[in-house]
Motif scaffolding. Sequence first.
Motif, PDB file in Angstrom:
ATOM      1  N   ARG A 185       0.833  -1.189   0.000  1.00 54.04           N
ATOM      2  CA  ARG A 185       0.000   0.000   0.000  1.00 54.04           C
ATOM      3  C   ARG A 185       0.877   1.252   0.000  1.00 54.04           C
ATOM      4  O   ARG A 185       2.022   1.229   0.458  1.00 54.04           O
ATOM      5  CB  ARG A 185      -0.900   0.028   1.233  1.00 54.04           C
ATOM      6  N   ALA A 186       0.294   2.347  -0.467  1.00 53.71           N
ATOM      7  CA  ALA A 186       1.063   3.592  -0.562  1.00 53.71           C
ATOM      8  C   ALA A 186       1.476   4.111   0.811  1.00 53.71           C
ATOM      9  O   ALA A 186       2.487   4.818   0.940  1.00 53.71           O
ATOM     10  CB  ALA A 186       0.248   4.650  -1.304  1.00 53.71           C
ATOM     11  N   ASP A 187       0.710   3.756   1.860  1.00 55.68           N
ATOM     12  CA  ASP A 187       1.006   4.293   3.192  1.00 55.68           C
ATOM     13  C   ASP A 187       1.874   3.366   4.032  1.00 55.68           C
ATOM     14  O   ASP A 187       2.047   3.588   5.237  1.00 55.68           O
ATOM     15  CB  ASP A 187      -0.300   4.588   3.941  1.00 55.68           C
ATOM     16  N   VAL A 188       2.451   2.343   3.428  1.00 60.35           N
ATOM     17  CA  VAL A 188       3.272   1.411   4.198  1.00 60.35           C
ATOM     18  C   VAL A 188       4.518   2.125   4.731  1.00 60.35           C
ATOM     19  O   VAL A 188       5.091   2.989   4.068  1.00 60.35           O
ATOM     20  CB  VAL A 188       3.670   0.200   3.330  1.00 60.35           C
ATOM     21  N   GLU A 189       4.925   1.772   5.947  1.00 62.44           N
ATOM     22  CA  GLU A 189       6.146   2.329   6.543  1.00 62.44           C
ATOM     23  C   GLU A 189       7.305   1.390   6.237  1.00 62.44           C
ATOM     24  O   GLU A 189       7.186   0.172   6.398  1.00 62.44           O
ATOM     25  CB  GLU A 189       5.981   2.486   8.051  1.00 62.44           C
ATOM     26  N   VAL A 190       8.422   1.943   5.782  1.00 62.99           N
ATOM     27  CA  VAL A 190       9.585   1.143   5.415  1.00 62.99           C
ATOM     28  C   VAL A 190      10.721   1.435   6.386  1.00 62.99           C
ATOM     29  O   VAL A 190      11.097   2.596   6.591  1.00 62.99           O
ATOM     30  CB  VAL A 190      10.033   1.441   3.970  1.00 62.99           C
ATOM     31  N   LEU A 191      11.272   0.385   6.991  1.00 58.46           N
ATOM     32  CA  LEU A 191      12.387   0.505   7.932  1.00 58.46           C
ATOM     33  C   LEU A 191      13.595  -0.235   7.365  1.00 58.46           C
ATOM     34  O   LEU A 191      13.462  -1.330   6.805  1.00 58.46           O
ATOM     35  CB  LEU A 191      12.007  -0.086   9.296  1.00 58.46           C
ATOM     36  N   ASP A 192      14.770   0.337   7.543  1.00 60.97           N
ATOM     37  CA  ASP A 192      16.011  -0.233   7.021  1.00 60.97           C
ATOM     38  C   ASP A 192      16.694  -1.058   8.106  1.00 60.97           C
ATOM     39  O   ASP A 192      17.101  -0.534   9.141  1.00 60.97           O
ATOM     40  CB  ASP A 192      16.934   0.892   6.551  1.00 60.97           C
ATOM     41  N   ALA A 193      16.810  -2.366   7.849  1.00 60.23           N
ATOM     42  CA  ALA A 193      17.499  -3.247   8.789  1.00 60.23           C
ATOM     43  C   ALA A 193      18.943  -3.483   8.391  1.00 60.23           C
ATOM     44  O   ALA A 193      19.645  -4.277   9.014  1.00 60.23           O
ATOM     45  CB  ALA A 193      16.770  -4.579   8.905  1.00 60.23           C
ATOM     46  N   GLY A 194      19.388  -2.816   7.332  1.00 61.71           N
ATOM     47  CA  GLY A 194      20.770  -2.989   6.903  1.00 61.71           C
ATOM     48  C   GLY A 194      21.735  -2.104   7.659  1.00 61.71           C
ATOM     49  O   GLY A 194      22.811  -2.536   8.072  1.00 61.71           O
ATOM     50  N   PHE A 195      21.313  -0.847   7.872  1.00 62.86           N
ATOM     51  CA  PHE A 195      22.210   0.120   8.492  1.00 62.86           C
ATOM     52  C   PHE A 195      21.449   0.939   9.531  1.00 62.86           C
ATOM     53  O   PHE A 195      20.269   1.238   9.360  1.00 62.86           O
ATOM     54  CB  PHE A 195      22.805   1.052   7.431  1.00 62.86           C
ATOM     55  N   GLY A 196      22.152   1.310  10.590  1.00 64.79           N
ATOM     56  CA  GLY A 196      21.557   2.132  11.631  1.00 64.79           C
ATOM     57  C   GLY A 196      21.613   3.601  11.278  1.00 64.79           C
ATOM     58  O   GLY A 196      22.085   3.989  10.201  1.00 64.79           O
ATOM     59  N   GLU A 197      21.147   4.451  12.196  1.00 70.88           N
ATOM     60  CA  GLU A 197      21.128   5.889  11.962  1.00 70.88           C
ATOM     61  C   GLU A 197      22.528   6.467  11.814  1.00 70.88           C
ATOM     62  O   GLU A 197      22.704   7.525  11.209  1.00 70.88           O
ATOM     63  CB  GLU A 197      20.394   6.587  13.110  1.00 70.88           C
ATOM     64  N   ASP A 198      23.527   5.766  12.367  1.00 62.91           N
ATOM     65  CA  ASP A 198      24.905   6.243  12.249  1.00 62.91           C
ATOM     66  C   ASP A 198      25.570   5.799  10.956  1.00 62.91           C
ATOM     67  O   ASP A 198      26.747   6.068  10.722  1.00 62.91           O
ATOM     68  CB  ASP A 198      25.736   5.760  13.442  1.00 62.91           C
ATOM     69  N   GLY A 199      24.814   5.106  10.101  1.00 61.07           N
ATOM     70  CA  GLY A 199      25.351   4.656   8.830  1.00 61.07           C
ATOM     71  C   GLY A 199      26.155   3.375   8.911  1.00 61.07           C
ATOM     72  O   GLY A 199      26.657   2.884   7.898  1.00 61.07           O
ATOM     73  N   GLN A 200      26.282   2.811  10.104  1.00 60.89           N
ATOM     74  CA  GLN A 200      27.034   1.581  10.281  1.00 60.89           C
ATOM     75  C   GLN A 200      26.104   0.368  10.151  1.00 60.89           C
ATOM     76  O   GLN A 200      24.917   0.447  10.459  1.00 60.89           O
ATOM     77  CB  GLN A 200      27.705   1.558  11.665  1.00 60.89           C
ATOM     78  N   PRO A 201      26.640  -0.782   9.665  1.00 64.49           N
ATOM     79  CA  PRO A 201      25.812  -1.983   9.550  1.00 64.49           C
ATOM     80  C   PRO A 201      25.224  -2.369  10.905  1.00 64.49           C
ATOM     81  O   PRO A 201      25.900  -2.322  11.936  1.00 64.49           O
ATOM     82  CB  PRO A 201      26.803  -3.043   9.053  1.00 64.49           C
ATOM     83  N   MET A 202      23.964  -2.739  10.898  1.00 65.16           N
ATOM     84  CA  MET A 202      23.297  -3.150  12.136  1.00 65.16           C
ATOM     85  C   MET A 202      23.795  -4.520  12.578  1.00 65.16           C
ATOM     86  O   MET A 202      24.058  -5.396  11.749  1.00 65.16           O
ATOM     87  CB  MET A 202      21.784  -3.227  11.923  1.00 65.16           C
TER      88      MET A 202
END
Length: 539
Positions: free
Chosen positions: A60-77
């Motif tokens: 759906r257009a309103d889906v929330e997408v979260l990134d599990a690859g990298f954290g807010e600091d740009g480092q791999p999670m």
Amino acid sequence: MSATHAARKGSSRTGSVAFVGAGPGDDGLLTVRAVERLADADVVVVDQLDRDAVIRAHCRADVEVLDAGFGEDGQPMTRASRAKLVAGAAKGGRRVVRLMDGDPATFTGLTDEIAACRKVHVPFEIVPGVSAVSAVPAYAGVPLTPAGTDALHVVHPHGVDVDWTAHAGAHSTVVVLGAQDDILGAAEGLLAAGRRPATRVVVTANGTTVQQRSLACTLGELADLLPAATLGRPMIAVVGDAAALREKASWFENKPLFGWRVLVPRTKQQAGGVVSRLADHGATAQVVPTISVEPPRTPHQIEKAVKGLVTGRYEWIGFTSVNAVRAIREKFEEFGLDARAFAGLKIAAVGGVTAAALREWGIQPDLVPTENQSAVGLLEVWPAYDRMLDPINRVFLPRADIATDTLVAGLQEIGWEVDDVTAYRTVRAAPPPAEVREAIKTGQFDAVVFTSSSTVRNLVGIAGKPHATTVVACIGPQTAKTAEEHGLRVDVLASEPSAEALIEALADFGAALRLSADEAGEPVLRPSQKRPAGRRSAK
């Protein structure tokens, strides 16, 4: 935000998590169950690979997408951080899809994320996906277990001290996942464990995508050849007799337009069929809108004609484009009409694509030229007015504001009165971004496909001429003439004026280039890899 989504977010009940395998890269490898879960998702947690196209197509257009690859600091999670993110996303009753590259159960952090869900009592399910272990070798033309294979070993040596003697059997296939150093370490370990230097190896990077590249060599040659090949990542290596099958079974990288970057100057609404057909031949399409289709400045004329259609003013209505079909359909919906209003009316379509748009609406056209699918071809098959057979002598032509007078004049010559009505306007689009204009002018596109004269004029007007090495493909003689008038040399001409024939002709051209290079013993280069200075000029 939809009401349903808002209600779930505000709910106090626990949500759920579906661990969904997204496959190794090719979006077409999603399972039916994966598509169903994506359609229901409130939140999608993505992994390492770019999945924007999958989300746009299935969520759906309103889906929330979260990134599990990298954290807010740009480092791999870390695995623990990803697990916490996934479990937390299900708060408030939200349905979460944890989109995992490949198959969730194969070399992923699935166990950690399941444990995190269980800890906070979040129900979960696992939707298996196509594993890179088997899919990438298959796309490289390497079946993993040919006759005589007695074992299949899958090894991910990253951070693990591997005992390679357990994988050194002469009749085994070894699949190694990892980065270049992992692959080279595996080769060194297998050789030290007794695997013959002549053992065949295929290393594939970016598997199942149009960026896929493969290196075929022997185990003894790998240390010298792999660093120089600069294949990219992620990599998968297949070691053993299976790798020798690539010479006969390679198919994906042998597609006629494999790796080509093709410019499609067209409206986004019209480009879908061209884009999918290019993908079938291994190319990546980039759509650059050259026109915008807009309603007439004043709707009076089209509204009067539609009312006349309903009241029996016309004997025929002639559609010369899909845009004309769309414009009349929208006007019908505005007036509360449907396809039944065409009862008793004869309907003509300029060609197969326009006829298909009518059939999608539930309308079967009475007249479609079979050979010359153009205004001239339609005129050739249009019956002359016969006052004994035709109760009404008037034709309704809903067209673009810039349409030529060929069809109108021809119909009038054979006795028809014509209401030539502007159903839509074509307005030149804004120039594409600077990087796209630069790519067009400097030959970074391998080909451009022109589906009308207006796409030629407008592309040159908003972005400049394609570079001399860019292959120019045109849908018909008139479009080719316009291209030549703008200083372009036409390389490919469709056998008939349809998008399908145009892409098939371009694919045939690409196949001929590939065959010529093979016969000459030269590497197969895409047109963008052969960029001399200067611009294309017409012969």
